[in-house]
Design a protein around this motif. Structure first.
Motif, PDB file in Angstrom:
ATOM      1  N   ILE A  69       0.855  -1.169   0.000  1.00 31.41           N
ATOM      2  CA  ILE A  69       0.000   0.000   0.000  1.00 31.41           C
ATOM      3  C   ILE A  69       0.897   1.226   0.000  1.00 31.41           C
ATOM      4  N   VAL A  71       1.714   5.008   0.688  1.00 25.46           N
ATOM      5  CA  VAL A  71       1.289   6.061   1.586  1.00 25.46           C
ATOM      6  C   VAL A  71       1.997   7.331   1.157  1.00 25.46           C
ATOM      7  N   ARG A  73       3.741  10.595   1.650  1.00 27.33           N
ATOM      8  CA  ARG A  73       4.440  11.244   2.743  1.00 27.33           C
ATOM      9  C   ARG A  73       4.920  12.612   2.277  1.00 27.33           C
ATOM     10  N   GLN A  93      -4.150  11.636  11.110  1.00 24.03           N
ATOM     11  CA  GLN A  93      -4.389  10.801   9.938  1.00 24.03           C
ATOM     12  C   GLN A  93      -3.306   9.732   9.794  1.00 24.03           C
ATOM     13  N   ALA A  94      -2.048  10.093  10.073  1.00 20.32           N
ATOM     14  CA  ALA A  94      -0.950   9.126   9.980  1.00 20.32           C
ATOM     15  C   ALA A  94      -1.130   8.004  11.000  1.00 20.32           C
ATOM     16  N   THR A  97      -3.961   5.718   9.830  1.00 25.68           N
ATOM     17  CA  THR A  97      -3.485   4.870   8.732  1.00 25.68           C
ATOM     18  C   THR A  97      -2.570   3.774   9.249  1.00 25.68           C
ATOM     19  N   GLU A  98      -1.680   4.117  10.164  1.00 19.20           N
ATOM     20  CA  GLU A  98      -0.766   3.123  10.742  1.00 19.20           C
ATOM     21  C   GLU A  98      -1.535   2.021  11.450  1.00 19.20           C
ATOM     22  N   ARG A 100      -4.653   1.096  10.956  1.00 22.16           N
ATOM     23  CA  ARG A 100      -5.366   0.295   9.964  1.00 22.16           C
ATOM     24  C   ARG A 100      -4.431  -0.671   9.257  1.00 22.16           C
ATOM     25  N   LEU A 101      -3.230  -0.217   8.913  1.00 21.00           N
ATOM     26  CA  LEU A 101      -2.275  -1.095   8.247  1.00 21.00           C
ATOM     27  C   LEU A 101      -1.857  -2.246   9.149  1.00 21.00           C
ATOM     28  N   GLU A 106      -6.754  -0.992   4.391  1.00 20.88           N
ATOM     29  CA  GLU A 106      -6.575   0.403   4.047  1.00 20.88           C
ATOM     30  C   GLU A 106      -7.905   0.939   3.549  1.00 20.88           C
ATOM     31  N   LYS A 108      -9.790   3.752   1.258  1.00 19.94           N
ATOM     32  CA  LYS A 108      -9.551   4.680   0.153  1.00 19.94           C
ATOM     33  C   LYS A 108     -10.650   5.724   0.113  1.00 19.94           C
TER      34      LYS A 108
END
Length: 122
Positions: A69, A71, A73, A93-94, A97-98, A100-101, A106, A108
C-alpha cells in the motif's frame, strides 16, 4: 577500560561505516560486542544518521510481508508550510493509517472502499 565520548564516537563511526564489525571492535578495544553496538548507536543518534539495513547475515528469520500500500508522505517543506492545526490533522491521519495497516486494511477515499491485506483475512 573507559573511553571518552570522542573515543566512543570514533569507535561507533568505524562500526557504522563498515570499517570494522562490532565483534572486531570488541576485540580491538577490549569491550563487549554489545558495548560496541551501543557506541555505534550513539554515533548514529548524535549525527542524526539513518539506521543501517541488513543486520545479521546467514540467520534464518521470518519476516512479515507488509501489504503493498502506497502512503503519501509529505517532504519537510510541506510540513514547514503547514499550520499547527494542519500538522495535528496530518499526525492524527498518519496514526489512523498506521493502525489500519497493522490490522491489515486500508481505506480509500471517503471510506466506502476498504482494501484488505491477503495476510490478515480470516
Amino acid at each position: 577500560m573507559k573511553y571518552t565520548l570522542e573515543q566512543r564516537l570514533d569507535i561507533g563511526r568505524r562500526i557504522y561505516e563498515g570499517e570494522i564489525t562490532r565483534f572486531q571492535a570488541a576485540q580491538e578495544y577490549d569491550i563487549s560486542d554489545n558495548t560496541a553496538r551501543n557506541y555505534m548507536w550513539l554515533y548514529r543518534d548524535i549525527n542524526n544518521l539513518p539506521h543501517k539495513k541488513g543486520g545479521r547475515k546467514n540467520s534464518i528469520t521470518k519476516v512479515k510481508s507488509s501489504p503493498s500500500i502506497e502512503v503519501k508522505r509529505p517532504n519537510l517543506e510541506e510540513y514547514e508550510s503547514m499550520t499547527k492545526e494542519e500538522l495535528i490533522q496530518a499526525l492524527v491521519q498518519a496514526r489512523i493509517t498506521e493502525t489500519r495497516l497493522k490490522k491489515g486494511y486500508e481505506v480509500k477515499g471517503d471510506g466506502s472502499v476498504i482494501h484488505y491485506s491477503s495476510k490478515n483475512t480470516r
